[in-house]
Design a protein around this motif. Structure first.
Motif, mmCIF file in Angstrom:
data_model
loop_
_atom_site.group_PDB
_atom_site.id
_atom_site.type_symbol
_atom_site.label_atom_id
_atom_site.label_comp_id
_atom_site.label_asym_id
_atom_site.label_seq_id
_atom_site.Cartn_x
_atom_site.Cartn_y
_atom_site.Cartn_z
ATOM 1 N N LEU A 184 0.772 -1.043 -0.023
ATOM 2 C CA LEU A 184 0.027 -0.051 0.000
ATOM 3 C C LEU A 184 0.873 0.985 0.085
ATOM 4 C CD1 LEU A 184 -2.732 1.683 0.151
ATOM 5 C CD2 LEU A 184 -2.514 1.080 2.621
ATOM 6 N N PHE A 185 0.812 2.064 -1.246
ATOM 7 C CA PHE A 185 1.858 3.013 -1.284
ATOM 8 C C PHE A 185 0.590 4.361 -1.319
ATOM 9 C CE2 PHE A 185 4.185 0.048 -3.228
ATOM 10 C CZ PHE A 185 5.693 0.425 -3.169
ATOM 11 N N THR A 186 1.002 5.399 -0.352
ATOM 12 C CA THR A 186 0.082 6.419 -0.296
ATOM 13 C C THR A 186 1.010 7.780 -0.259
ATOM 14 O OG1 THR A 186 -1.458 7.723 1.076
ATOM 15 C CG2 THR A 186 0.220 6.314 2.096
ATOM 16 N N THR A 187 0.579 8.654 -0.799
ATOM 17 C CA THR A 187 1.049 10.190 -0.906
ATOM 18 C C THR A 187 0.480 10.955 0.099
ATOM 19 O OG1 THR A 187 -0.678 10.930 -2.564
ATOM 20 C CG2 THR A 187 1.215 9.989 -3.353
ATOM 21 N N MET A 248 4.857 7.774 0.579
ATOM 22 C CA MET A 248 5.800 8.263 -0.287
ATOM 23 C C MET A 248 6.393 9.591 -0.238
ATOM 24 S SD MET A 248 4.189 6.413 -3.476
ATOM 25 C CE MET A 248 5.440 6.449 -4.874
ATOM 26 N N HIS A 249 5.506 10.391 0.576
ATOM 27 C CA HIS A 249 5.766 11.758 0.710
ATOM 28 C C HIS A 249 5.840 12.142 2.221
ATOM 29 C CE1 HIS A 249 4.093 13.154 -3.371
ATOM 30 N NE2 HIS A 249 5.053 12.471 -3.573
ATOM 31 N N GLY A 250 6.165 11.111 2.969
ATOM 32 C CA GLY A 250 6.551 11.332 4.201
ATOM 33 C C GLY A 250 5.227 11.506 5.142
ATOM 34 N N SER A 251 5.322 11.698 6.447
ATOM 35 C CA SER A 251 4.126 11.577 7.524
ATOM 36 C C SER A 251 4.188 12.531 8.389
ATOM 37 C CB SER A 251 4.375 10.075 8.175
ATOM 38 O OG SER A 251 3.195 10.101 8.993
ATOM 39 N N VAL A 252 3.029 12.606 9.027
ATOM 40 C CA VAL A 252 3.004 13.700 10.060
ATOM 41 C C VAL A 252 3.729 13.280 11.528
ATOM 42 C CG1 VAL A 252 0.705 14.443 9.384
ATOM 43 C CG2 VAL A 252 0.662 12.651 11.100
ATOM 44 N N ILE A 270 6.624 18.098 16.565
ATOM 45 C CA ILE A 270 7.659 17.773 15.713
ATOM 46 C C ILE A 270 8.156 19.226 15.116
ATOM 47 C CG2 ILE A 270 8.259 16.655 13.486
ATOM 48 C CD1 ILE A 270 6.316 14.695 14.150
ATOM 49 N N GLU A 271 9.639 19.296 15.222
ATOM 50 C CA GLU A 271 10.198 20.604 15.077
ATOM 51 C C GLU A 271 10.796 20.463 13.716
ATOM 52 O OE1 GLU A 271 10.262 23.425 16.551
ATOM 53 O OE2 GLU A 271 9.092 22.709 17.986
ATOM 54 N N ASN A 272 11.204 19.342 13.243
ATOM 55 C CA ASN A 272 11.894 19.069 11.963
ATOM 56 C C ASN A 272 11.160 17.969 11.252
ATOM 57 O OD1 ASN A 272 13.799 19.265 9.999
ATOM 58 N ND2 ASN A 272 15.410 18.064 10.952
ATOM 59 N N PRO A 273 9.957 18.307 10.768
ATOM 60 C CA PRO A 273 9.235 17.373 10.217
ATOM 61 C C PRO A 273 9.618 16.684 8.679
ATOM 62 C CG PRO A 273 8.099 19.400 9.521
ATOM 63 C CD PRO A 273 9.374 19.651 10.620
ATOM 64 N N VAL A 274 9.559 15.447 8.285
ATOM 65 C CA VAL A 274 9.923 14.926 7.114
ATOM 66 C C VAL A 274 8.903 14.762 6.345
ATOM 67 C CG1 VAL A 274 11.078 12.951 6.466
ATOM 68 C CG2 VAL A 274 11.781 13.804 8.276
ATOM 69 N N PHE A 275 8.487 15.616 5.592
ATOM 70 C CA PHE A 275 7.408 15.457 4.444
ATOM 71 C C PHE A 275 7.755 16.138 3.275
ATOM 72 C CE2 PHE A 275 5.972 19.095 6.404
ATOM 73 C CZ PHE A 275 4.933 19.631 5.512
ATOM 74 N N ILE A 276 7.056 15.921 2.161
ATOM 75 C CA ILE A 276 7.123 16.878 0.963
ATOM 76 C C ILE A 276 5.968 17.574 0.750
ATOM 77 C CG2 ILE A 276 7.649 16.478 -1.512
ATOM 78 C CD1 ILE A 276 8.855 13.802 -1.332
ATOM 79 N N PRO A 278 3.140 20.011 -0.921
ATOM 80 C CA PRO A 278 2.769 20.095 -2.382
ATOM 81 C C PRO A 278 3.393 21.266 -3.067
ATOM 82 C CG PRO A 278 0.947 20.808 -0.815
ATOM 83 C CD PRO A 278 2.111 20.227 -0.034
ATOM 84 N N SER A 279 4.325 20.983 -4.011
ATOM 85 C CA SER A 279 4.749 21.850 -4.868
ATOM 86 C C SER A 279 5.545 21.126 -6.085
ATOM 87 C CB SER A 279 5.949 22.831 -4.121
ATOM 88 O OG SER A 279 7.107 22.200 -3.880
ATOM 89 N N CYS A 280 5.895 21.886 -7.172
ATOM 90 C CA CYS A 280 6.637 21.310 -8.210
ATOM 91 C C CYS A 280 7.967 20.718 -7.661
ATOM 92 C CB CYS A 280 6.820 22.294 -9.302
ATOM 93 S SG CYS A 280 8.130 23.772 -8.916
ATOM 94 N N THR A 281 8.565 21.105 -6.767
ATOM 95 C CA THR A 281 10.068 20.608 -6.306
ATOM 96 C C THR A 281 9.694 19.237 -5.703
ATOM 97 O OG1 THR A 281 9.880 21.659 -4.294
ATOM 98 C CG2 THR A 281 10.899 22.928 -5.902
#
Length: 417
Positions: A184-187, A248-252, A270-276, A278-281
């Motif tokens: 199960l992949f999720t964005t 695929m784009h990280g998590s809360v 969370i001070e330093n979150p890991v998630f992408i 929404p942007s073209c980058t």
């Protein structure tokens, strides 16, 4: 009235026109509708593929109406956080000139992804004044926190509202021991599928170590869980309720800790979150770890023999994912694609027009590997049939779900008086 539209080479079409066939799910004679039966048969055959892959987009979370934010709602939250800063950013990046989508009155639409992309581009060009650069950087940081907070909503969902996610996990997650585990992949950043797995007694393998603290280690996707108890008939008997989850784009609840990705409680600050965001980058960002590990797994999965990909609530607006899917269609003859999302045939909708044209043309040419359903995640979940025998754990969880729903209903009735 609940109506879906189904497009594939298998449904009947009058006059040879290969257009989506509407199916009224509230019809009294639904069991005699050949197109409906063809749809159910197609879904069941898809679930039986040896390698079953699901790609879940934001449409799956929008099932939680009024709780999960839409892209338009994220725009409003970023604007309302500091309207003066927001308007200054719009002027700096010339949003009105860059926005091509306009309504019948010539007004620009609220596209938070475009706005954040323009901020990235202007900062990368490095030709702004100091004050303008500070404003854009400040807006980006504040917007990322707003988006992260807005998508951390699962603790506000009522027990009865989990029914579509729970049925989906129960129907799709249990696999024969001869088949590969569900991938199960999720964005999405939210924890909807993790919570639903807990509701239904599933174990989630998400690439994090079974330890505390828990750090990301992609090798854990290669591991499995077996029953080695004395009562087990085999020395290594696979338990039924296990699925692999790739965010695929990280998590809360992901953060960076000394160069590593650590999973925290979803209520943690969370001070330093890991998630992408929404942007073209996000296309470039997705090739950094841990996103690279997730994307590599996705590419590898789609190239396996006898593979079926089910895309749910996904509009194909992620270039890196689109490339992987279209490459699989070109190079893997045993790859099948089933799409179920809202308004994929509407030219005014958010579904990627290039992908729509490509898939439609392939179906017109008789490609029997592709099918498209116009329907929300809740509707697709209702179509699923729980075909396999329930485990004792699942029966217990279903009983708890019924009791919780009854308690919630009784409480509502009491409050009415």
């Amino acid at each position: 009235m609940t109506t879906i539209s189904f497009l594939s080479t298998f449904v009947k079409r009058k006059n040879g026109l290969k257009k989506p066939v509407p199916i009224d799910l509230d019809s009294d004679n639904l069991s005699e509708n050949d197109d409906y039966l063809t749809l159910l048969n197609y879904i069941n055959n898809t679930l039986d593929f040896d390698n079953l892959v699901v790609l879940a987009g934001s449409g799956t979370s929008l099932t939680f109406s009024g709780i999960a934010p839409s892209m338009d709602e994220l725009w409003n939250r970023c604007r309302d956080d500091d309207s003066d800063l927001f308007n200054a950013v719009l002027d700096t990046v010339q949003y009105d000139r860059k926005q091509l989508n306009r309504d019948e009155n010539g007004q620009t639409s609220n596209d938070i992804e475009l706005l954040l992309s323009l901020c990235d581009q202007y900062l990368a060009l490095d030709n702004l004044g100091i004050d303008e650069s500070k404003k854009l950087s400040c807006f980006l940081e504040r917007s990322k926190k707003i988006i992260l907070t807005a998508t951390n909503f699962t603790d506000r969902i009522k027990p009865a509202d989990w029914k579509y996610h729970d049925k989906f996990i129960r129907s799709v997650g249990r696999r024969s021991t001869k088949q590969q585990r569900l991938k199960l992949f999720t964005t999405n950043y939210d924890l909807a599928f993790e919570h639903s797995a807990a509701n239904t007694g599933f174990v989630v393998v998400d690439g994090f170590e079974f330890s505390s603290p828990s750090y990301f280690n992609p090798s854990w996707f290669r591991y499995d869980i077996v029953d080695r108890s004395d009562n087990s008939k085999n020395s290594s008997s696979y338990i039924s309720n296990v699925l692999q989850l790739y965010k695929m784009h990280g998590s809360v609840n992901w953060t960076r800790d000394n160069g590593r990705v650590k999973k925290l409680d979803y209520k943690a600050n969370i001070e330093n979150p890991v998630f992408i965001y929404p942007s073209c980058t996000k296309y470039q960002t997705s090739y950094d770890s841990p996103y690279l590990d997730m994307m590599s797994a996705f590419l590898h999965s789609l190239q396996q023999p006898k593979t079926a990909l089910i895309c749910l609530g996904f509009g194909f607006n992620d270039k890196h994912i689109n490339n992987a899917v279209t490459m699989a269609l070109r190079t893997n003859p045993e790859f099948n694609l089933l799409i179920a999302t809202k308004e994929p045939f509407d030219t005014r909708g958010s579904f990627n027009p290039d992908i729509r044209d490509l898939l439609h043309a392939a179906i017109l040419e008789g490609d029997r590997r592709i099918a498209i359903i116009d329907g929300e995640f809740s509707t697709f979940s209702d179509l699923l049939q729980e075909r396999r025998k329930e485990t004792p754990e699942e029966k217990i969880f279903k009983t708890f779900e019924t009791l919780a729903a009854n308690v919630a209903g009784n409480s509502k009735d009491e409050n009415a008086f």
